[in-house]
Write an enzyme that holds these catalytic residues in place. Structure first.
Site, PDB file in Angstrom:
ATOM      1  N   HIS A 123       2.316   6.910   2.762  1.00  0.00           N
ATOM      2  CA  HIS A 123       1.567   8.135   2.782  1.00  0.00           C
ATOM      3  C   HIS A 123       2.382   9.109   3.784  1.00  0.00           C
ATOM      4  O   HIS A 123       3.261   8.695   4.254  1.00  0.00           O
ATOM      5  CB  HIS A 123       0.014   8.068   3.108  1.00  0.00           C
ATOM      6  CG  HIS A 123      -0.174   7.384   4.294  1.00  0.00           C
ATOM      7  ND1 HIS A 123      -0.069   7.997   5.667  1.00  0.00           N
ATOM      8  CD2 HIS A 123      -1.013   6.126   4.536  1.00  0.00           C
ATOM      9  CE1 HIS A 123      -0.329   6.975   6.622  1.00  0.00           C
ATOM     10  NE2 HIS A 123      -0.926   6.061   5.746  1.00  0.00           N
TER      11      HIS A 123
ATOM     12  N   HIS B 183       2.893   8.444   6.979  1.00  0.00           N
ATOM     13  CA  HIS B 183       4.127   7.214   7.451  1.00  0.00           C
ATOM     14  C   HIS B 183       5.358   8.554   7.291  1.00  0.00           C
ATOM     15  O   HIS B 183       6.440   8.155   8.225  1.00  0.00           O
ATOM     16  CB  HIS B 183       4.490   6.219   6.207  1.00  0.00           C
ATOM     17  CG  HIS B 183       3.128   5.337   6.366  1.00  0.00           C
ATOM     18  ND1 HIS B 183       2.308   5.034   5.377  1.00  0.00           N
ATOM     19  CD2 HIS B 183       2.685   4.493   7.378  1.00  0.00           C
ATOM     20  CE1 HIS B 183       1.385   4.157   5.821  1.00  0.00           C
ATOM     21  NE2 HIS B 183       1.623   4.010   6.922  1.00  0.00           N
TER      22      HIS B 183
ATOM     23  N   LYS C 133       0.810  -1.174  -0.141  1.00  0.00           N
ATOM     24  CA  LYS C 133      -0.268  -0.002   0.017  1.00  0.00           C
ATOM     25  C   LYS C 133       0.968   1.338   0.097  1.00  0.00           C
ATOM     26  O   LYS C 133       2.044   1.100   0.524  1.00  0.00           O
ATOM     27  CB  LYS C 133      -0.871   0.062   1.058  1.00  0.00           C
ATOM     28  CG  LYS C 133      -1.952  -1.177   1.104  1.00  0.00           C
ATOM     29  CD  LYS C 133      -3.047  -0.687   2.084  1.00  0.00           C
ATOM     30  CE  LYS C 133      -3.775  -1.868   2.513  1.00  0.00           C
ATOM     31  NZ  LYS C 133      -4.538  -1.832   3.646  1.00  0.00           N
TER      32      LYS C 133
HETATM   33  N1  ARG Z   1       0.502   0.264   9.681  1.00  0.00           N
HETATM   34  C1  ARG Z   1      -0.082   1.161  10.394  1.00  0.00           C
HETATM   35  C2  ARG Z   1      -0.707   1.927   9.415  1.00  0.00           C
HETATM   36  O1  ARG Z   1      -0.126   2.332   8.361  1.00  0.00           O
HETATM   37  C3  ARG Z   1       0.538   1.818  11.470  1.00  0.00           C
HETATM   38  C4  ARG Z   1       1.094   0.945  12.656  1.00  0.00           C
HETATM   39  C5  ARG Z   1       1.296   1.610  13.882  1.00  0.00           C
HETATM   40  N2  ARG Z   1       1.636   0.986  14.915  1.00  0.00           N
HETATM   41  C6  ARG Z   1       0.958   0.254  15.757  1.00  0.00           C
HETATM   42  N3  ARG Z   1       1.573  -0.340  16.535  1.00  0.00           N
HETATM   43  N4  ARG Z   1      -0.383   0.076  15.424  1.00  0.00           N
HETATM   44  O2  ARG Z   1      -1.711   2.733   9.635  1.00  0.00           O
END
Ligand code: ARG
Length: 605
Positions: free
Chosen positions: A157, A160, A154
């Site tokens: 964005h 991130h 994905k």
């Molecule tokens: N991969 C998730 C996202 O892009 C963020 C992860 C954040 N960390 C966690 N421990 N939930 O939305």
């Protein structure tokens, strides 16, 4: 070598500056710390007020004309603070390194003795170099900083990007404050989309492209197969085709089917491999690439067991649900296990936290995630608390606002390295406007890359984390105004001054005679440099990069107002050396603060 400094009433040495003082177990001691101690001692002597009460009441000032430290008398609870301030201002003015005390209403403004200020700040910075401003702790604590955490297949964005930049900074900050830091990336690398991706790869995958550009290619495949899926759904045969195949692939994955795992593993490891290179352009190295896939069945089962034991879950239509409204209305209800037995994002987070506590023994864990997940994080933390983990209190969510309008010439879906490339190319274009200068730069591409990264980072960190901002290529890359390139420019200018004055050795600068250094602008600059250790501590309290960025621009502005008028070249040694020492110390402080933010300071640009 021990540096001895003889100033007025007192004898200071570089040893005193580094000794640990019992009231302040965590060294080293900086000039403002000495001022704090002198104030508390002197004030205690005349008033009997407890040292620690005074120490805690002393504040940093936000503009230099209000002193180096400020004491609001109401904070130490004296009757008639205005009158007392006036009296104490006279009584306190000749103690230790206190140079001047002014009463302003109920406030006392303290100014460091000028000779002490310069003598104890400038050589100390030149001696400590990259360590200036840092703190050492006797009992090193452990922190896990989880940040960046993109989802494979994905788009990466803006959320991130912010998590990456802010998380990188916080990790550096914890280190500077004497903590041991584990930098962790928690990838979104599990879930149904991997079934879909595998089916897509069979149709559209290309080995060569996967090797070369795994992240982009997987995303392209994912987009295509999603379009096929949508068509299939419109035609109403979603039970068999793509969707069924995807479901069965993911099931195989969850059951540990060797072949499925092998395919998935390749997607994952190629993506990580690529990310590592991109992160290194941002000066970030992760210690652990974890991810949702890495959370073990055991720890999730442990979580589910505790849910049951603590009576947290109810079964609704076969799914397990926790009703959080009993503790807080706004938290609502959350599903922790679906009716088909598969786990969810939340359950994986709970399992992951349990594992990390067991394996990493952290004293603190920080999650750097956008404010869009505020509610989710409160639910998650509440659940850990109700599971009775005493370490639940050691978790912290560091959130941040949105970025608007982030796009590149390739479009709105951004890939981290496309953004960095574009920033580099734009920086290079600007550098090429000055043919003379760029001809002296060894590796213009590399320097342009560093300037581009600085532009992105500083734009992001200029205001409080929670604020939204608009991504603006022109503004962030401008060499004037408070931008990343401007910081780099100031740093490289000071570097160039050091190069042209290289006849004077560092040793000569450290042992300079500062007794004739009286130019008010230079003294102001030194006062700013003396604040740096306090600025770090304040940033650590607020966890706000903006605290440091604001400070950096103050230093830069002061440097440029000195630079124009107070010259080094062409001056006799006894004038040139102390001046150069101050410029060199300023460069060091810029260097330290910029590095902390994640910038690599450049020597020429
Ligand atoms: N991969 C998730 C996202 O892009 C963020 C992860 C954040 N960390 C966690 N421990 N939930 O939305």
């Amino acid at each position: 070598r021990k540096l001895e400094i003889n100033i007025g009433r007192k004898r200071y040495s570089s040893k005193t500056l580094n000794t640990k003082y019992t009231d302040q177990p965590e060294g080293p001691i900086y000039p403002l710390d000495v001022l704090r101690l002198d104030i508390s001692k002197a004030l205690h002597d005349i008033s009997g007020i407890d040292h620690s009460l005074i120490l805690n009441a002393l504040e940093s000032t936000n503009s230099m004309d209000r002193g180096d430290l400020l004491l609001p008398l109401p904070k130490i609870k004296v009757a008639d603070p205005v009158a007392v301030a006036n009296r104490w201002a006279i009584e306190l003015s000749t103690h230790g390194c206190i140079g001047k005390v002014c009463a302003k209403g109920p406030f006392l403004q303290f100014f460091l003795d000028q000779r002490y200020l310069i003598q104890s700040t400038v050589p100390n910075i030149l001696l400590q170099k990259g360590k200036y401003g840092q703190k050492k702790s006797r009992h090193q604590k452990k922190v896990v900083v989880e940040f960046s955490s993109p989802n494979i297949a994905k788009p990466f964005h803006a959320g991130h990007l912010r998590s990456t930049i802010i998380g990188g900074f916080l990790s550096n900050l914890y280190e500077a404050m004497g903590w041991s830091v584990t930098r962790m990336n928690y990838l979104g690398d599990w879930g149904r989309q991997f079934g879909l991706l595998a089916v897509g790869f069979k149709r559209y995958g290309d080995e060569k492209t996967l090797q070369k550009q795994p992240i982009q290619h997987l995303f392209d495949v994912y987009v295509k197969i999603n379009m096929d899926l949508a068509k299939e759904e419109i035609n109403g045969n979603s039970k068999c085709g793509i969707s069924g195949e995807a479901r069965s692939f993911f099931k195989n994955l969850e059951n540990g089917d060797e072949n499925a795992i092998k395919i998935w593993n390749r997607f994952r490891s190629l993506s990580i491999h690529h990310y590592i290179q991109t992160y290194s352009r941002l000066n970030i190295n992760f210690d652990i690439f974890s991810g949702e896939s890495q959370v073990s069945k055991e720890s999730m089962n442990e979580a589910l067991d505790i849910f049951r034991k603590n009576n947290l879950v109810k079964e609704i239509d076969g799914a397990l649900v926790i009703d959080l409204t009993q503790w807080s209305k706004r938290l609502g209800r959350v599903v922790v296990q679906k009716s088909d037995g598969t786990t969810l994002y939340l359950t994986r987070d709970v399992g992951a936290a349990i594992e990390r506590k067991k394996n990493l023994h952290f004293d603190k864990m920080v999650y750097v995630i956008s404010s869009q997940q505020d509610l989710y994080m409160s639910q998650f933390f509440m659940i850990l608390k109700k599971m009775n983990f005493e370490w639940a209190k050691d978790l912290q969510h560091i959130n941040f606002g949105m970025v608007q309008g982030m796009s590149t010439r390739k479009g709105n879906v951004v890939f981290l390295d496309t953004i960095l490339d574009e920033a580099r190319d734009k920086a290079l274009q600007i550098m090429e406007n000055n043919k003379m200068k760029i001809s002296q730069v060894d590796n213009p591409q590399r320097v342009a890359d560093l300037i581009g990264v600085s532009a992105i980072i500083i734009q992001d960190m200029k205001s409080k984390r929670i604020n939204n901002y608009e991504f603006n290529w022109n503004r962030m890359l401008s060499f004037e105004g408070d931008t990343g390139p401007y910081l780099q420019y100031t740093h490289s200018r000071l570097r160039s001054l050091e190069r042209t004055s290289s006849d004077f050795t560092t040793d000569m600068l450290i042992h300079a005679d500062f007794s004739n250094l009286n130019e008010p602008q230079l003294v102001e600059l030194v006062r700013l440099l003396a604040q740096y250790p306090d600025v770090l501590r304040r940033a650590f309290e607020t966890q706000e990069p903006a605290t440091i960025v604001t400070y950096l621009f103050k230093v830069c502005h002061q440097v440029s107002s000195c630079y124009k008028k107070i010259w080094v070249s062409g001056k006799p040694a006894d004038i040139a050396i102390p001046r150069l020492a101050v410029y060199s110390a300023s460069r060091q402080v810029l260097h330290n603060a910029m590095s902390l933010l994640g910038l690599v300071p450049v020597d020429r640009m």
